[in-house]
Motif scaffolding. Structure first.
Motif, mmCIF file in Angstrom:
data_model
loop_
_atom_site.group_PDB
_atom_site.id
_atom_site.type_symbol
_atom_site.label_atom_id
_atom_site.label_comp_id
_atom_site.label_asym_id
_atom_site.label_seq_id
_atom_site.Cartn_x
_atom_site.Cartn_y
_atom_site.Cartn_z
ATOM 1 N N ALA A 76 -36.227 -47.931 8.088
ATOM 2 C CA ALA A 76 -36.098 -47.436 6.714
ATOM 3 C C ALA A 76 -34.844 -46.591 6.551
ATOM 4 O O ALA A 76 -34.105 -46.725 5.566
ATOM 5 N N LEU A 77 -34.577 -45.739 7.525
ATOM 6 C CA LEU A 77 -33.431 -44.835 7.428
ATOM 7 C C LEU A 77 -32.098 -45.550 7.587
ATOM 8 O O LEU A 77 -31.094 -45.149 6.997
ATOM 9 N N GLU A 78 -32.063 -46.605 8.385
ATOM 10 C CA GLU A 78 -30.782 -47.281 8.597
ATOM 11 C C GLU A 78 -30.464 -48.280 7.483
ATOM 12 O O GLU A 78 -29.315 -48.671 7.312
ATOM 13 N N ARG A 79 -31.466 -48.645 6.682
ATOM 14 C CA ARG A 79 -31.238 -49.639 5.628
ATOM 15 C C ARG A 79 -31.167 -49.033 4.232
ATOM 16 O O ARG A 79 -30.687 -49.685 3.302
ATOM 17 N N ASN A 80 -31.664 -47.815 4.061
ATOM 18 C CA ASN A 80 -31.801 -47.244 2.723
ATOM 19 C C ASN A 80 -31.230 -45.839 2.651
ATOM 20 O O ASN A 80 -31.199 -45.103 3.640
ATOM 21 N N ASN A 81 -30.810 -45.475 1.456
ATOM 22 C CA ASN A 81 -30.355 -44.123 1.207
ATOM 23 C C ASN A 81 -31.587 -43.234 1.044
ATOM 24 O O ASN A 81 -32.290 -43.312 0.037
ATOM 25 N N VAL A 82 -31.872 -42.425 2.062
ATOM 26 C CA VAL A 82 -33.046 -41.553 2.044
ATOM 27 C C VAL A 82 -32.592 -40.122 1.840
ATOM 28 O O VAL A 82 -31.733 -39.624 2.568
ATOM 29 N N ASN A 83 -33.150 -39.472 0.835
ATOM 30 C CA ASN A 83 -32.835 -38.074 0.569
ATOM 31 C C ASN A 83 -33.641 -37.216 1.536
ATOM 32 O O ASN A 83 -34.828 -36.990 1.350
ATOM 33 N N MET A 84 -32.975 -36.741 2.603
ATOM 34 C CA MET A 84 -33.687 -36.030 3.652
ATOM 35 C C MET A 84 -34.285 -34.723 3.157
ATOM 36 O O MET A 84 -35.373 -34.323 3.577
ATOM 37 N N SER A 85 -33.583 -34.022 2.273
ATOM 38 C CA SER A 85 -34.124 -32.770 1.728
ATOM 39 C C SER A 85 -35.406 -33.029 0.951
ATOM 40 O O SER A 85 -36.393 -32.305 1.085
ATOM 41 N N LYS A 86 -35.400 -34.087 0.142
ATOM 42 C CA LYS A 86 -36.585 -34.440 -0.644
ATOM 43 C C LYS A 86 -37.731 -34.851 0.273
ATOM 44 O O LYS A 86 -38.892 -34.482 0.055
ATOM 45 N N LEU A 87 -37.413 -35.619 1.315
ATOM 46 C CA LEU A 87 -38.438 -36.067 2.258
ATOM 47 C C LEU A 87 -39.094 -34.867 2.954
ATOM 48 O O LEU A 87 -40.331 -34.770 3.026
ATOM 49 N N LEU A 88 -38.278 -33.949 3.459
ATOM 50 C CA LEU A 88 -38.825 -32.807 4.197
ATOM 51 C C LEU A 88 -39.553 -31.835 3.276
ATOM 52 O O LEU A 88 -40.531 -31.201 3.682
ATOM 53 N N ARG A 89 -39.098 -31.716 2.048
ATOM 54 C CA ARG A 89 -39.785 -30.846 1.092
ATOM 55 C C ARG A 89 -41.178 -31.387 0.780
ATOM 56 O O ARG A 89 -42.160 -30.643 0.733
ATOM 57 N N TYR A 90 -41.262 -32.701 0.567
ATOM 58 C CA TYR A 90 -42.567 -33.317 0.309
ATOM 59 C C TYR A 90 -43.441 -33.253 1.566
ATOM 60 O O TYR A 90 -44.647 -32.989 1.480
ATOM 61 N N ALA A 91 -42.838 -33.475 2.724
ATOM 62 C CA ALA A 91 -43.578 -33.388 3.985
ATOM 63 C C ALA A 91 -44.161 -31.988 4.165
ATOM 64 O O ALA A 91 -45.283 -31.826 4.654
#
Length: 261
Positions: A209-224
């Motif tokens: 997922a991370l190598e194929r798509n633009n993932v907003n890491m800040s958004k991911l970790l905030r939701y996590a």
């Protein structure tokens, strides 16, 4: 762990932007043996190679060469269900999606046919009963336990009503509220309905997922963090980073096409 790996791992956890002073404090707290001169030398090298940019004195940014945005495409059935529910509950926050979307990130493809309706807590029972009244010819489950998931969801075409966590990463596609990739990736960590993604499979999911798509890491970790899964998400990302050469670490998390092996 090399100095580069320490910097990259810290940058990932900080969402791509970090302060040198805080990085040093983190290094000291973890008893990692890296002196300030070696750290500054490596920061300079990473700036020269284009991996980092200096945004202001003592602050750095991981360069972002954009990957395509992930867009969940709801099926016609999902659109129909969403629109009917929206007519009945116009002021209720909810989204619709199927975990089959994870199949494209997995090594072993499970038999997934069910659909999620994630809805804010106060509306869960109302939506559950509304779905039952639609007579869709499918099992309707409300916050199923792990045992219920194992019994009812394997090879099933069910609809699962689940709680939508506040400030979940969502977007609109074809008039339907659907999850962003950051929500999907965090939900894949230990949700009862997504147990097929556990074990080593979760690492494959994150890597692809991370190598194929633009993932907003800040958004991911905030939701996590809101789901009490931040440490688990960080551990998965760091494990993936440690298994990659330097350029692949950077590209996987922040942006360009996958480095060739």
């Amino acid at each position: 762990m090399t100095t580069t790996e320490v910097i990259l791992n810290y940058a990932v956890i900080q969402g791509g932007v970090f302060v040198r002073k805080k990085l040093l404090h983190d290094i000291e707290g973890k008893s990692i043996v890296i002196n300030k001169r070696a750290l500054d030398l490596q920061l300079s090298r990473m700036i020269a190679s284009g991996i980092l940019k200096r945004t202001r004195r003592g602050e750095y940014l991981l360069t972002n060469i954009n990957l395509p945005e992930f867009v969940y495409q709801p099926s016609d059935k999902e659109k129909d269900i969403f629109n009917k529910l929206k007519q009945q509950f116009p002021f209720l926050d909810f989204c619709i999606w199927s975990p089959r979307v994870l199949s494209s990130f997995m090594l072993h493809i499970p038999d997934i046919g069910y659909t999620f309706v994630d809805v804010e807590k106060d509306g869960m029972e109302s939506v559950f009963h509304a779905l039952q009244e639609m007579k869709l010819g499918r099992n309707i489950l409300l916050s199923p336990s792990l045992k219920e998931c194992e019994f009812y969801l394997t090879g099933s075409d069910a609809i699962v009503v689940r709680q939508l966590i506040g400030q979940s990463p969502l977007t609109m596609v074809d008039g339907c509220s659907v999850p962003r990739i950051e929500k999907i990736l965090v939900d894949a960590i230990t949700d009862n309905e997504l147990r097929f993604a556990s074990g080593s499979e979760i690492y494959s999911i994150y890597e692809y997922a991370l190598e194929r798509n633009n993932v907003n890491m800040s958004k991911l970790l905030r939701y996590a963090s809101r789901r009490n899964r931040k440490e688990k998400a960080e551990r998965i990302i760091i494990t993936i980073n440690n298994d990659k050469p330097q350029k692949q670490i950077y590209r996987m998390d922040y942006g360009s096409s996958r480095a060739k092996k």
